[in-house]
Write an enzyme that holds these catalytic residues in place. Structure first.
Site, mmCIF file in Angstrom:
data_model
loop_
_atom_site.group_PDB
_atom_site.id
_atom_site.type_symbol
_atom_site.label_atom_id
_atom_site.label_comp_id
_atom_site.label_asym_id
_atom_site.label_seq_id
_atom_site.Cartn_x
_atom_site.Cartn_y
_atom_site.Cartn_z
ATOM 1 N N LYS A 11 0.809 -1.144 0.012
ATOM 2 C CA LYS A 11 0.126 -0.135 0.007
ATOM 3 C C LYS A 11 0.789 1.176 0.032
ATOM 4 C CE LYS A 11 -3.907 -2.319 2.000
ATOM 5 N NZ LYS A 11 -5.035 -2.304 2.930
ATOM 6 N N TYR A 51 -11.891 -1.830 -4.912
ATOM 7 C CA TYR A 51 -12.624 -2.135 -3.460
ATOM 8 C C TYR A 51 -14.184 -1.919 -3.449
ATOM 9 C CZ TYR A 51 -8.173 -2.273 -1.004
ATOM 10 O OH TYR A 51 -6.887 -2.586 -0.615
ATOM 11 N N PHE A 59 -15.722 2.966 6.295
ATOM 12 C CA PHE A 59 -14.191 3.446 5.934
ATOM 13 C C PHE A 59 -14.302 3.342 4.288
ATOM 14 C CE2 PHE A 59 -14.722 -1.223 6.209
ATOM 15 C CZ PHE A 59 -14.121 -1.615 5.005
ATOM 16 N N ASN A 114 -2.101 -0.825 6.422
ATOM 17 C CA ASN A 114 -1.795 -1.829 7.085
ATOM 18 C C ASN A 114 -0.896 -2.672 6.253
ATOM 19 O OD1 ASN A 114 -3.754 -2.683 5.080
ATOM 20 N ND2 ASN A 114 -4.838 -4.155 6.452
ATOM 21 N N HIS A 117 -2.129 -5.663 1.046
ATOM 22 C CA HIS A 117 -3.503 -6.282 0.708
ATOM 23 C C HIS A 117 -3.178 -7.549 0.389
ATOM 24 C CE1 HIS A 117 -7.344 -7.173 -1.042
ATOM 25 N NE2 HIS A 117 -6.855 -7.530 -2.026
ATOM 26 N N GLU A 128 -8.951 -9.749 -8.850
ATOM 27 C CA GLU A 128 -7.946 -8.648 -8.547
ATOM 28 C C GLU A 128 -6.652 -8.787 -9.524
ATOM 29 O OE1 GLU A 128 -9.236 -8.456 -4.020
ATOM 30 O OE2 GLU A 128 -7.167 -9.329 -4.385
#
Ligand code: CMP
Length: 139
Positions: A11, A51, A59, A114, A117, A128
């Site tokens: 990320k 997403y 969120f 985080n 992914h 994806e």
């Protein structure tokens, strides 16, 4: 039967902090082979599309904003039972709850930032991977 490929992104924050090399080293040392890899910046529309499964969640807007802030590193990884193996390997979604020594514990900041992914199913791993990579970009 479980598939042998998964999709991951490093990320924006982790890329900006120069954690890319360390994260890829951990991934390789854990036995995942890289079948595709690119550094790319998502537009807001592309992040929203990637997403879309989270649309409507509290969120979602913030996640879209964050994921389009700077470049990410996208990869297709191969290993037996790849989806589950990779999710176990990177640690819990929230770095606070991730096991010591996992990528998310070491390089994540918070639930959103985080570090990486990981696909949550074989079906989503295919979706994806197809989102980012053409046939000629896979090996
Ligand atoms: P990722 O594995 O990329 O999948 C969806 C992302 O949404 C997840 O990692 C987190 O970064 C983020 N996310 C999931 N749940 C929450 C939440 N409750 N609050 C903020 N971000 C979340």
């Amino acid at each position: 039967m479980a598939g042998n490929q998964t999709f991951t992104m490093i990320k924006p924050t982790a890329v900006r902090k120069n954690f890319t090399g360390a994260i890829i080293k951990m991934i390789n040392e854990a036995g995942f082979e890289i079948r595709a890899l690119k550094l790319v910046r998502l537009s807001r529309d592309q992040a929203a599309s990637f997403y879309a499964v989270h649309e409507g969640k509290p969120f979602y807007d913030s996640l879209i904003e964050f994921m389009s802030l700077g470049p990410i590193v996208a990869m297709i990884l191969e290993k037996e039972n790849a989806v589950e193996a990779f999710r176990n390997f990177i640690g819990a979604t929230n770095p606070e709850n991730a096991a010591e020594g996992t990528i998310r514990k070491l390089y994540g900041t918070d639930l959103q930032q985080n570090a990486v992914h990981g696909s949550d199913s074989d079906e989503n791993a295919v979706i994806e991977s197809d989102f980012f990579f053409s046939k000629m970009e896979r090996f």
